[in-house]
Scaffold this motif. Structure first.
Motif, PDB file in Angstrom:
ATOM      1  N   UNK A   4      44.568  17.231  62.607  1.00 26.98           N
ATOM      2  CA  UNK A   4      43.393  17.582  63.401  1.00 26.98           C
ATOM      3  C   UNK A   4      42.145  17.242  62.604  1.00 26.98           C
ATOM      4  N   UNK A   5      41.280  16.436  63.200  1.00 24.57           N
ATOM      5  CA  UNK A   5      40.024  16.061  62.571  1.00 24.57           C
ATOM      6  C   UNK A   5      38.941  17.004  63.087  1.00 24.57           C
ATOM      7  N   UNK A   6      38.229  17.626  62.160  1.00 24.20           N
ATOM      8  CA  UNK A   6      37.122  18.499  62.539  1.00 24.20           C
ATOM      9  C   UNK A   6      35.814  17.718  62.450  1.00 24.20           C
ATOM     10  N   UNK A   7      34.771  18.222  63.079  1.00 24.02           N
ATOM     11  CA  UNK A   7      33.482  17.500  63.023  1.00 24.02           C
ATOM     12  C   UNK A   7      33.005  17.323  61.582  1.00 24.02           C
ATOM     13  N   UNK A   8      32.337  16.202  61.319  1.00 22.96           N
ATOM     14  CA  UNK A   8      31.811  15.958  59.974  1.00 22.96           C
ATOM     15  C   UNK A   8      30.812  17.039  59.552  1.00 22.96           C
ATOM     16  N   UNK A   9      30.813  17.309  58.264  1.00 25.85           N
ATOM     17  CA  UNK A   9      29.866  18.261  57.673  1.00 25.85           C
ATOM     18  C   UNK A   9      28.872  17.446  56.863  1.00 25.85           C
ATOM     19  N   UNK A  10      27.611  17.504  57.240  1.00 20.11           N
ATOM     20  CA  UNK A  10      26.592  16.759  56.509  1.00 20.11           C
ATOM     21  C   UNK A  10      26.466  17.303  55.090  1.00 20.11           C
ATOM     22  N   UNK A  11      26.338  16.397  54.134  1.00 21.83           N
ATOM     23  CA  UNK A  11      26.171  16.823  52.749  1.00 21.83           C
ATOM     24  C   UNK A  11      24.895  16.251  52.129  1.00 21.83           C
ATOM     25  N   UNK A  12      24.092  15.550  52.928  1.00 26.22           N
ATOM     26  CA  UNK A  12      22.904  14.898  52.366  1.00 26.22           C
ATOM     27  C   UNK A  12      21.838  15.883  51.883  1.00 26.22           C
ATOM     28  N   UNK A  13      21.960  17.150  52.305  1.00 25.97           N
ATOM     29  CA  UNK A  13      20.997  18.155  51.826  1.00 25.97           C
ATOM     30  C   UNK A  13      21.648  19.168  50.866  1.00 25.97           C
ATOM     31  N   UNK A  14      22.874  18.909  50.454  1.00 30.80           N
ATOM     32  CA  UNK A  14      23.545  19.792  49.499  1.00 30.80           C
ATOM     33  C   UNK A  14      22.895  19.651  48.124  1.00 30.80           C
ATOM     34  N   UNK A  15      22.960  20.747  47.330  1.00 31.89           N
ATOM     35  CA  UNK A  15      22.453  20.654  45.966  1.00 31.89           C
ATOM     36  C   UNK A  15      23.434  21.298  44.994  1.00 31.89           C
ATOM     37  N   UNK A  16      23.325  20.901  43.740  1.00 32.03           N
ATOM     38  CA  UNK A  16      24.331  21.245  42.735  1.00 32.03           C
ATOM     39  C   UNK A  16      24.436  22.733  42.420  1.00 32.03           C
ATOM     40  N   UNK A  17      23.405  23.499  42.692  1.00 28.95           N
ATOM     41  CA  UNK A  17      23.480  24.924  42.351  1.00 28.95           C
ATOM     42  C   UNK A  17      24.257  25.747  43.381  1.00 28.95           C
ATOM     43  N   UNK A  18      24.796  25.085  44.410  1.00 31.17           N
ATOM     44  CA  UNK A  18      25.564  25.791  45.441  1.00 31.17           C
ATOM     45  C   UNK A  18      26.982  25.252  45.591  1.00 31.17           C
ATOM     46  N   UNK A  19      27.508  24.627  44.556  1.00 31.93           N
ATOM     47  CA  UNK A  19      28.829  24.007  44.638  1.00 31.93           C
ATOM     48  C   UNK A  19      29.892  24.997  45.098  1.00 31.93           C
ATOM     49  N   UNK A  20      29.926  26.161  44.498  1.00 28.56           N
ATOM     50  CA  UNK A  20      30.948  27.156  44.872  1.00 28.56           C
ATOM     51  C   UNK A  20      30.807  27.592  46.324  1.00 28.56           C
ATOM     52  N   UNK A  21      29.576  27.684  46.803  1.00 29.20           N
ATOM     53  CA  UNK A  21      29.356  28.064  48.209  1.00 29.20           C
ATOM     54  C   UNK A  21      29.930  27.006  49.151  1.00 29.20           C
ATOM     55  N   UNK A  22      29.743  25.733  48.827  1.00 30.28           N
ATOM     56  CA  UNK A  22      30.272  24.660  49.673  1.00 30.28           C
ATOM     57  C   UNK A  22      31.800  24.663  49.653  1.00 30.28           C
ATOM     58  N   UNK A  23      32.371  24.882  48.483  1.00 27.47           N
ATOM     59  CA  UNK A  23      33.834  24.956  48.378  1.00 27.47           C
ATOM     60  C   UNK A  23      34.343  26.085  49.266  1.00 27.47           C
TER      61      UNK A  23
END
Length: 150
Positions: free
Chosen positions: A112-131
Motif C-alpha cells: 500500500x502506497x501512502x501519500x507523499x510526505x513533503x520534506x522540503x521544510x524539514x530541519x535537523x533539530x526535529x529528526x526524532x519527531x519526523x521518525x
C-alpha cells in the motif's frame, strides 16, 4: 568492511545476485562515519541522477512481523535531498520470507502506497519527531498482528 546485512543478502537465491548486479547501496551500520558517508553519496546520486530510493526504515526484518523502531537514515536522506518520503506499507512479508531463512514461501502479501510526505521544510533539530511521525503513520495502517507491542 561490509555490513552484516550485505554479507547475508548475497546468499539469497536470485535476490543476492540482483542486489550485487544493481550496485545497491551498502551501509555498514557498525561504522557510523562510513554509514554517514554512504548516505551522503547516495543523496548526491539521487538528486544528480533523478533517482528514487527505497529504504526499509527499521534497518532489519522483524522475527514476528511486528513493526520495529525506525532508524534515522531515511530522515537524513530526506533532509539532504529535500525530496518527499513516500511510505510503502508491506504486509505479510514475514510469512513469505522468514528472517534468517533462505526459503521463500507462498503467502498473501499486500503493498500500500501512502501519500507523499513533503520534506522540503524539514530541519535537523526535529529528526526524532519526523521518525516518530512516520512510524506512527505505518503503525496506523498495519493490521493488528503487525503493530508493535507497546
Amino acid at each position: 568492511m561490509m555490513s552484516k546485512f550485505f554479507l547475508q543478502i548475497i546468499w539469497y537465491p536470485l535476490l543476492g545476485q540482483l542486489y550485487l548486479l544493481a550496485n545497491h547501496l551498502r551501509i555498514d551500520r557498525s561504522n557510523p562515519a562510513s554509514a554517514i558517508e554512504s548516505l551522503k553519496k547516495a543523496a548526491h546520486d539521487v538528486v544528480k541522477n533523478n533517482l528514487s530510493l527505497i529504504i526499509f526504515p527499521e534497518g532489519t526484518r522483524s522475527e514476528t512481523g511486528r513493526l520495529l523502531p525506525f532508524k534515522k537514515g531515511f530522515v537524513h536522506m530526506a533532509l539532504q535531498t529535500r525530496l518527499p518520503v513516500v511510505p510503502i506499507i508491506l504486509t505479510g512479508t514475514h510469512l513469505a520470507w522468514k528472517k534468517n531463512s533462505l526459503r521463500v514461501r507462498p503467502a498473501p502479501l499486500s503493498v500500500r502506497y501512502l501519500p507523499p510526505i513533503k520534506s522540503d521544510d524539514w530541519n535537523e533539530d526535529k529528526i526524532s519527531e519526523y521518525v516518530d511521525m512516520v512510524h506512527a503513520l505505518y503503525d496506523k495502517h498495519l493490521p493488528e498482528s503487525q503493530k508493535p507491542l507497546v
